[in-house]
Write a protein that holds these residues in place. Sequence first.
Motif, PDB file in Angstrom:
ATOM      1  N   LEU A 166       0.824  -1.199   0.000  1.00 47.65           N
ATOM      2  CA  LEU A 166       0.000   0.000   0.000  1.00 47.65           C
ATOM      3  C   LEU A 166       0.861   1.253   0.000  1.00 47.65           C
ATOM      4  N   HIS A 167       0.508   2.184  -0.879  1.00 47.01           N
ATOM      5  CA  HIS A 167       1.219   3.459  -0.970  1.00 47.01           C
ATOM      6  C   HIS A 167       0.369   4.568  -0.360  1.00 47.01           C
ATOM      7  N   VAL A 168       0.950   5.344   0.549  1.00 46.33           N
ATOM      8  CA  VAL A 168       0.292   6.545   1.042  1.00 46.33           C
ATOM      9  C   VAL A 168       0.446   7.619  -0.038  1.00 46.33           C
ATOM     10  N   PRO A 169      -0.641   8.295  -0.432  1.00 45.30           N
ATOM     11  CA  PRO A 169      -0.568   9.240  -1.554  1.00 45.30           C
ATOM     12  C   PRO A 169       0.421  10.372  -1.328  1.00 45.30           C
ATOM     13  N   THR A 170       0.817  10.989  -2.415  1.00 46.33           N
ATOM     14  CA  THR A 170       1.672  12.175  -2.369  1.00 46.33           C
ATOM     15  C   THR A 170       0.843  13.398  -2.000  1.00 46.33           C
ATOM     16  N   PRO A 171       1.452  14.400  -1.370  1.00 46.14           N
ATOM     17  CA  PRO A 171       0.737  15.639  -1.038  1.00 46.14           C
ATOM     18  C   PRO A 171       0.297  16.390  -2.293  1.00 46.14           C
ATOM     19  N   ILE A 172      -0.641  17.309  -2.091  1.00 49.13           N
ATOM     20  CA  ILE A 172      -1.146  18.150  -3.167  1.00 49.13           C
ATOM     21  C   ILE A 172      -0.995  19.615  -2.766  1.00 49.13           C
ATOM     22  N   ILE A 173      -1.206  20.502  -3.722  1.00 49.63           N
ATOM     23  CA  ILE A 173      -1.257  21.937  -3.412  1.00 49.63           C
ATOM     24  C   ILE A 173      -2.690  22.230  -2.994  1.00 49.63           C
ATOM     25  N   ALA A 174      -2.937  22.179  -1.700  1.00 52.10           N
ATOM     26  CA  ALA A 174      -4.307  22.197  -1.180  1.00 52.10           C
ATOM     27  C   ALA A 174      -5.062  23.470  -1.561  1.00 52.10           C
ATOM     28  N   LYS A 176      -5.008  25.058  -4.188  1.00 52.39           N
ATOM     29  CA  LYS A 176      -5.434  25.027  -5.583  1.00 52.39           C
ATOM     30  C   LYS A 176      -6.237  23.770  -5.905  1.00 52.39           C
ATOM     31  N   ALA A 177      -6.518  22.978  -4.898  1.00 51.56           N
ATOM     32  CA  ALA A 177      -7.322  21.759  -5.078  1.00 51.56           C
ATOM     33  C   ALA A 177      -8.222  21.615  -3.860  1.00 51.56           C
ATOM     34  N   THR A 178      -9.046  22.621  -3.616  1.00 51.66           N
ATOM     35  CA  THR A 178      -9.838  22.673  -2.385  1.00 51.66           C
ATOM     36  C   THR A 178     -10.841  21.536  -2.277  1.00 51.66           C
ATOM     37  N   GLU A 179     -11.247  20.946  -3.418  1.00 48.13           N
ATOM     38  CA  GLU A 179     -12.180  19.825  -3.366  1.00 48.13           C
ATOM     39  C   GLU A 179     -11.538  18.576  -2.768  1.00 48.13           C
ATOM     40  N   ARG A 180     -10.198  18.622  -2.588  1.00 46.54           N
ATOM     41  CA  ARG A 180      -9.476  17.497  -2.002  1.00 46.54           C
ATOM     42  C   ARG A 180      -8.793  17.911  -0.694  1.00 46.54           C
ATOM     43  N   GLN A 219       9.489  24.937  -3.507  1.00 47.21           N
ATOM     44  CA  GLN A 219      10.549  24.295  -4.282  1.00 47.21           C
ATOM     45  C   GLN A 219      10.203  22.839  -4.593  1.00 47.21           C
ATOM     46  N   VAL A 220       9.738  22.125  -3.588  1.00 48.04           N
ATOM     47  CA  VAL A 220       9.398  20.713  -3.790  1.00 48.04           C
ATOM     48  C   VAL A 220       8.265  20.574  -4.791  1.00 48.04           C
ATOM     49  N   PHE A 221       7.219  21.393  -4.646  1.00 47.90           N
ATOM     50  CA  PHE A 221       6.100  21.302  -5.571  1.00 47.90           C
ATOM     51  C   PHE A 221       6.508  21.703  -6.981  1.00 47.90           C
ATOM     52  N   ALA A 222       7.384  22.685  -7.114  1.00 45.76           N
ATOM     53  CA  ALA A 222       7.853  23.086  -8.443  1.00 45.76           C
ATOM     54  C   ALA A 222       8.671  21.976  -9.093  1.00 45.76           C
ATOM     55  N   PRO A 228      -1.554  20.848  -9.403  1.00 46.51           N
ATOM     56  CA  PRO A 228      -1.768  20.715  -7.963  1.00 46.51           C
ATOM     57  C   PRO A 228      -1.864  19.285  -7.443  1.00 46.51           C
ATOM     58  N   LEU A 229      -2.103  18.318  -8.320  1.00 51.24           N
ATOM     59  CA  LEU A 229      -2.323  16.933  -7.874  1.00 51.24           C
ATOM     60  C   LEU A 229      -1.258  15.950  -8.331  1.00 51.24           C
TER      61      LEU A 229
END
Length: 266
Positions: A166-174, A176-180, A219-222, A228-229
């Motif tokens: 099982l993989h724990v998901p990667t973070p998102i840019i919250a 810019k993805a408010t539905e998640r 930096q990490v997100f770039a 965003p996902l």
Amino acid sequence: MHSRRNFLKAGLLIAGAIPSTAAYQAFAGDQRFRDDNQGIDDLRAIKSRLEGGDPSVWLFTGDSITQGAKHTHGWRSYPEVFSERVRWELSRVRDVVINTAVSGNTTADLLADWKWRVDHFKPQIVSVMMGTNDCATSKKVNRTDFERNLSAIVSRVRDMGAIPVLHVPTPIIAAKATERSNLPAYAQTVAEVAERNGVVGVDHWAYWQDAIRQKGESQVFADWLNDPLHPNGMGHLEMARLLFKRLQIFDESAATCGAPYYEGEH
């Protein structure tokens, strides 16, 4: 050795009485899933398969992140990098790596399509990453159902004599993805299901949070996200390398693990 829950409790004692999801965001360092007792029987079974002579079928499934759809811009997805590591660098050329992930899918979708996407391939190892769609308000898979579905997936894998990962998901840019926005809670659920069932867990969430603390979120997100996902090609490389470390097949001298590689003259 401390379990994941004890680790989170320690974080709560340091920070004060904060909600469990917030604690997960703040304290989910790379210690999680590094306890040798977490999924140890399955890790030994995977090691045995890797060292044995019989070929294995490795099946990856999930949503668009595992599918590697669109956002890799032609780079390899993490299942493809895994295939290069196992089939080429580890010389297991008869192993088969299959990716049945489908963009937009949830755990409910996977269970409904289980026979086609998992059963008939008769895999020995089944790797699952889900949650990023389950948490979306438009998908309506509440956290209780998500936990139930994920536990059912683990049970089905074991019932067919295969090993779940099982993989724990990667973070998102919250922002810019408010539905998640509830993804941290779903990520925590994946970790809990893995721990409760003695499953090998690959905690991308914690790994990315560690990187964010070191390099900064922007930096990490770039570097690792395309939107965003979705992880980009570099993000998928990081995911693959964490999987290698978790399965104890990481080798810093190997190209898939980041070593420089050059052959021939130009």
